[in-house]
Design a protein around this motif. Sequence first.
Motif, PDB file in Angstrom:
ATOM      1  N   TYR A  41       8.612  -0.901 -39.804  1.00  0.00           N
ATOM      2  CA  TYR A  41       9.210  -2.139 -39.302  1.00  0.00           C
ATOM      3  C   TYR A  41       9.048  -3.292 -40.288  1.00  0.00           C
ATOM      4  O   TYR A  41       9.570  -4.367 -40.071  1.00  0.00           O
ATOM      5  N   GLY A  42       8.273  -3.095 -41.335  1.00  0.00           N
ATOM      6  CA  GLY A  42       8.095  -4.096 -42.378  1.00  0.00           C
ATOM      7  C   GLY A  42       6.884  -4.985 -42.221  1.00  0.00           C
ATOM      8  O   GLY A  42       6.651  -5.856 -43.053  1.00  0.00           O
ATOM      9  N   PHE A  43       6.093  -4.774 -41.183  1.00  0.00           N
ATOM     10  CA  PHE A  43       4.936  -5.647 -40.957  1.00  0.00           C
ATOM     11  C   PHE A  43       3.883  -5.496 -42.051  1.00  0.00           C
ATOM     12  O   PHE A  43       3.319  -6.477 -42.520  1.00  0.00           O
ATOM     13  N   LEU A  44       3.588  -4.270 -42.439  1.00  0.00           N
ATOM     14  CA  LEU A  44       2.581  -4.031 -43.476  1.00  0.00           C
ATOM     15  C   LEU A  44       2.997  -4.690 -44.785  1.00  0.00           C
ATOM     16  O   LEU A  44       2.227  -5.398 -45.416  1.00  0.00           O
ATOM     17  N   GLN A  45       4.238  -4.487 -45.152  1.00  0.00           N
ATOM     18  CA  GLN A  45       4.751  -4.991 -46.425  1.00  0.00           C
ATOM     19  C   GLN A  45       4.881  -6.512 -46.448  1.00  0.00           C
ATOM     20  O   GLN A  45       4.733  -7.132 -47.499  1.00  0.00           O
ATOM     21  N   SER A  46       5.125  -7.116 -45.312  1.00  0.00           N
ATOM     22  CA  SER A  46       5.353  -8.565 -45.295  1.00  0.00           C
ATOM     23  C   SER A  46       4.112  -9.382 -44.931  1.00  0.00           C
ATOM     24  O   SER A  46       4.084 -10.581 -45.165  1.00  0.00           O
ATOM     25  N   ASN A  47       3.093  -8.752 -44.396  1.00  0.00           N
ATOM     26  CA  ASN A  47       1.899  -9.478 -43.970  1.00  0.00           C
ATOM     27  C   ASN A  47       0.778  -9.268 -44.992  1.00  0.00           C
ATOM     28  O   ASN A  47      -0.178  -8.545 -44.763  1.00  0.00           O
ATOM     29  N   ASN A  60      -3.859  -4.590 -39.135  1.00  0.00           N
ATOM     30  CA  ASN A  60      -5.100  -3.900 -38.762  1.00  0.00           C
ATOM     31  C   ASN A  60      -5.067  -2.412 -39.111  1.00  0.00           C
ATOM     32  O   ASN A  60      -6.098  -1.779 -39.203  1.00  0.00           O
ATOM     33  N   TYR A  61      -3.904  -1.865 -39.344  1.00  0.00           N
ATOM     34  CA  TYR A  61      -3.779  -0.448 -39.684  1.00  0.00           C
ATOM     35  C   TYR A  61      -3.596  -0.212 -41.188  1.00  0.00           C
ATOM     36  O   TYR A  61      -3.360   0.919 -41.622  1.00  0.00           O
ATOM     37  N   ALA A  62      -3.703  -1.245 -42.000  1.00  0.00           N
ATOM     38  CA  ALA A  62      -3.446  -1.127 -43.445  1.00  0.00           C
ATOM     39  C   ALA A  62      -4.356  -0.087 -44.095  1.00  0.00           C
ATOM     40  O   ALA A  62      -3.901   0.688 -44.945  1.00  0.00           O
ATOM     41  N   ASN A  63      -5.611  -0.052 -43.722  1.00  0.00           N
ATOM     42  CA  ASN A  63      -6.544   0.900 -44.316  1.00  0.00           C
ATOM     43  C   ASN A  63      -6.123   2.346 -44.025  1.00  0.00           C
ATOM     44  O   ASN A  63      -6.188   3.204 -44.906  1.00  0.00           O
ATOM     45  N   TYR A  64      -5.689   2.608 -42.789  1.00  0.00           N
ATOM     46  CA  TYR A  64      -5.236   3.956 -42.444  1.00  0.00           C
ATOM     47  C   TYR A  64      -3.993   4.333 -43.251  1.00  0.00           C
ATOM     48  O   TYR A  64      -3.887   5.448 -43.758  1.00  0.00           O
ATOM     49  N   ASN A  67      -4.980   5.022 -46.929  1.00  0.00           N
ATOM     50  CA  ASN A  67      -5.688   6.289 -47.110  1.00  0.00           C
ATOM     51  C   ASN A  67      -4.896   7.497 -46.639  1.00  0.00           C
ATOM     52  O   ASN A  67      -5.284   8.640 -46.907  1.00  0.00           O
ATOM     53  N   GLY A  68      -3.790   7.259 -45.917  1.00  0.00           N
ATOM     54  CA  GLY A  68      -2.928   8.351 -45.487  1.00  0.00           C
ATOM     55  C   GLY A  68      -3.461   9.177 -44.348  1.00  0.00           C
ATOM     56  O   GLY A  68      -3.046  10.308 -44.138  1.00  0.00           O
ATOM     57  N   VAL A  69      -4.396   8.592 -43.579  1.00  0.00           N
ATOM     58  CA  VAL A  69      -5.023   9.321 -42.479  1.00  0.00           C
ATOM     59  C   VAL A  69      -5.083   8.425 -41.249  1.00  0.00           C
ATOM     60  O   VAL A  69      -5.431   7.245 -41.354  1.00  0.00           O
ATOM     61  N   SER A  70      -4.764   8.982 -40.082  1.00  0.00           N
ATOM     62  CA  SER A  70      -4.813   8.212 -38.834  1.00  0.00           C
ATOM     63  C   SER A  70      -6.259   8.002 -38.389  1.00  0.00           C
ATOM     64  O   SER A  70      -7.187   8.567 -38.973  1.00  0.00           O
ATOM     65  N   LYS A  71      -6.441   7.219 -37.309  1.00  0.00           N
ATOM     66  CA  LYS A  71      -7.783   6.967 -36.773  1.00  0.00           C
ATOM     67  C   LYS A  71      -8.515   8.261 -36.444  1.00  0.00           C
ATOM     68  O   LYS A  71      -9.714   8.362 -36.620  1.00  0.00           O
ATOM     69  N   ASN A  83      12.103   2.701 -47.500  1.00  0.00           N
ATOM     70  CA  ASN A  83      11.380   2.924 -48.755  1.00  0.00           C
ATOM     71  C   ASN A  83      11.227   4.426 -49.001  1.00  0.00           C
ATOM     72  O   ASN A  83      10.255   5.032 -48.571  1.00  0.00           O
ATOM     73  N   PRO A  84      12.158   5.034 -49.726  1.00  0.00           N
ATOM     74  CA  PRO A  84      12.098   6.480 -49.959  1.00  0.00           C
ATOM     75  C   PRO A  84      10.841   6.938 -50.699  1.00  0.00           C
ATOM     76  O   PRO A  84      10.445   8.085 -50.597  1.00  0.00           O
ATOM     77  N   ALA A  85      10.199   6.049 -51.430  1.00  0.00           N
ATOM     78  CA  ALA A  85       8.989   6.411 -52.181  1.00  0.00           C
ATOM     79  C   ALA A  85       7.708   6.073 -51.421  1.00  0.00           C
ATOM     80  O   ALA A  85       6.615   6.179 -51.983  1.00  0.00           O
ATOM     81  N   ALA A  86       7.813   5.673 -50.147  1.00  0.00           N
ATOM     82  CA  ALA A  86       6.638   5.268 -49.366  1.00  0.00           C
ATOM     83  C   ALA A  86       5.590   6.373 -49.341  1.00  0.00           C
ATOM     84  O   ALA A  86       5.899   7.547 -49.160  1.00  0.00           O
ATOM     85  N   THR A  87       4.336   5.963 -49.540  1.00  0.00           N
ATOM     86  CA  THR A  87       3.252   6.934 -49.651  1.00  0.00           C
ATOM     87  C   THR A  87       1.908   6.244 -49.436  1.00  0.00           C
ATOM     88  O   THR A  87       1.831   5.028 -49.344  1.00  0.00           O
ATOM     89  N   ASP A  88       0.863   7.032 -49.365  1.00  0.00           N
ATOM     90  CA  ASP A  88      -0.486   6.471 -49.352  1.00  0.00           C
ATOM     91  C   ASP A  88      -0.846   6.044 -50.776  1.00  0.00           C
ATOM     92  O   ASP A  88      -0.151   6.388 -51.723  1.00  0.00           O
ATOM     93  N   HIS A  89      -1.893   5.291 -50.930  1.00  0.00           N
ATOM     94  CA  HIS A  89      -2.350   4.811 -52.244  1.00  0.00           C
ATOM     95  C   HIS A  89      -1.175   4.312 -53.084  1.00  0.00           C
ATOM     96  O   HIS A  89      -1.013   4.674 -54.246  1.00  0.00           O
TER      97      HIS A  89
END
Length: 115
Positions: A41-47, A60-64, A67-71, A83-89
């Motif tokens: 939804y763009g929240f991570l990228q815009s906040n 609040n979920y940025a760390n997850y 790291n590419g892992v859920s709670k 974002n076709p290249a979206a990924t962890d790290h």
Amino acid sequence: MNVKIVLNNDKILKKVSSDTFGKFVSNEWKRLINQYTPHKYGFLQSNVDILPFALHYKQNYANYQYNGVSKNGNPLNYTKDPNPAATDHWDEKAAQSGQLEKLYRIINLSLIHIS
């Protein structure tokens, strides 16, 4: 023909260690890595706080996401639209794909204009 180059090390050092320059670098890096940042939804990228030489993703979920892992420890699947290249790290993956070299070129060009 003789050419003499005089570098003003104090001016250069003052510029590259300033908060203004640090925020410039961070803003450019964020722009270059946006395509690797997860974006449903763009929240991570815009906040994001753009700090001198640092980015702070405030969701609040940025760390997850990073790291590419859920709670509960399950691997995350990233939405590839928009974002076709979206990924962890995402910063590391962007650097590996050549974005860091682009940042270096931008920084070098900005240093040419030291007054």
